[in-house]
Design an enzyme around this catalytic site. Sequence first.
Site, PDB file in Angstrom:
ATOM      1  N   ASP A 102       0.770  -1.203  -0.006  1.00  0.00           N
ATOM      2  CA  ASP A 102      -0.025  -0.041  -0.081  1.00  0.00           C
ATOM      3  C   ASP A 102       0.801   1.304  -0.094  1.00  0.00           C
ATOM      4  O   ASP A 102       0.648   2.170  -0.513  1.00  0.00           O
ATOM      5  CB  ASP A 102      -0.950   0.225   1.382  1.00  0.00           C
ATOM      6  CG  ASP A 102      -0.274  -0.346   2.535  1.00  0.00           C
ATOM      7  OD1 ASP A 102       0.875  -0.924   2.630  1.00  0.00           O
ATOM      8  OD2 ASP A 102      -0.820   0.182   3.534  1.00  0.00           O
ATOM      9  N   ASP A 105       7.498   4.030   2.893  1.00  0.00           N
ATOM     10  CA  ASP A 105       7.748   5.082   3.571  1.00  0.00           C
ATOM     11  C   ASP A 105       9.369   5.142   3.619  1.00  0.00           C
ATOM     12  O   ASP A 105       9.904   5.589   2.638  1.00  0.00           O
ATOM     13  CB  ASP A 105       7.071   4.962   5.091  1.00  0.00           C
ATOM     14  CG  ASP A 105       7.336   6.158   5.828  1.00  0.00           C
ATOM     15  OD1 ASP A 105       7.973   7.045   5.577  1.00  0.00           O
ATOM     16  OD2 ASP A 105       6.424   6.454   6.876  1.00  0.00           O
ATOM     17  N   ASP A 161      -4.050   2.757   8.267  1.00  0.00           N
ATOM     18  CA  ASP A 161      -4.577   2.936   9.434  1.00  0.00           C
ATOM     19  C   ASP A 161      -3.950   3.996  10.349  1.00  0.00           C
ATOM     20  O   ASP A 161      -2.657   4.379  10.275  1.00  0.00           O
ATOM     21  CB  ASP A 161      -4.641   1.410  10.053  1.00  0.00           C
ATOM     22  CG  ASP A 161      -3.460   1.063  10.804  1.00  0.00           C
ATOM     23  OD1 ASP A 161      -2.277   1.139  10.187  1.00  0.00           O
ATOM     24  OD2 ASP A 161      -3.255   0.827  12.091  1.00  0.00           O
TER      25      ASP A 161
END
Length: 182
Positions: A102, A105, A161
């Site tokens: 997803d 980072d 989330d």
Amino acid sequence: MSVLDANIESVIITADQIREKIAELAARIDADYADREVLLVGVLKGAAMFMSDLARALQRPSTMEFMAVSSYGSSHRTSGVVRILKDLDRDISGEHVLVVEDIIDSGLTLSWLLKNLQSRGPASMEIITLLRKAGAAKVRVDVRYVGFEIPNAFVVGYGLDYAEQYRGLPYIGILKSSVYGG
Ligand code: PRP
């Protein structure tokens, strides 16, 4: 507007933009894997939404596997050490693996995962990520397919989330800092 929507500062990628991008990425994958069957390896839990929409957008046959990994708390941020919570259900040797993430980072999770999966002898291995944070990378990872480059902000929705919430939002939004005390 739901209680979750009310905690979003701004929507940076709409549900329509996600849908269009996935169609575009799926068309590229169909073309690139025209002569091979792709094995999608989804990294839980964040990639669950992207993985299921991507799989539905592909026109060519594909199969799916899932892995769940977890960082060892704050030491992950420096060492990149990852713990496998759920491993693949089958052998991937000789398979054409496409790792589905997803978000990238720091890149530490993926960098560790790639080494781990590579040691299992796939015929090929590529990465697709819906999101990549600009300027956040601590390690370089070659990513074949990137959906969107996003600013270095606290984003949630469409799988991402905060404290296990917000994954079900159909869009990607920046969380209000008052929510996490930032
Ligand atoms: C997120 C995301 C990536 C990882 C990216 O997972 O799904 O796997 O962090 O971060 P990095 O590039 O800095 O390593 P997370 O650990 O939050 O788990 P989740 O998918 O279950 O929410």
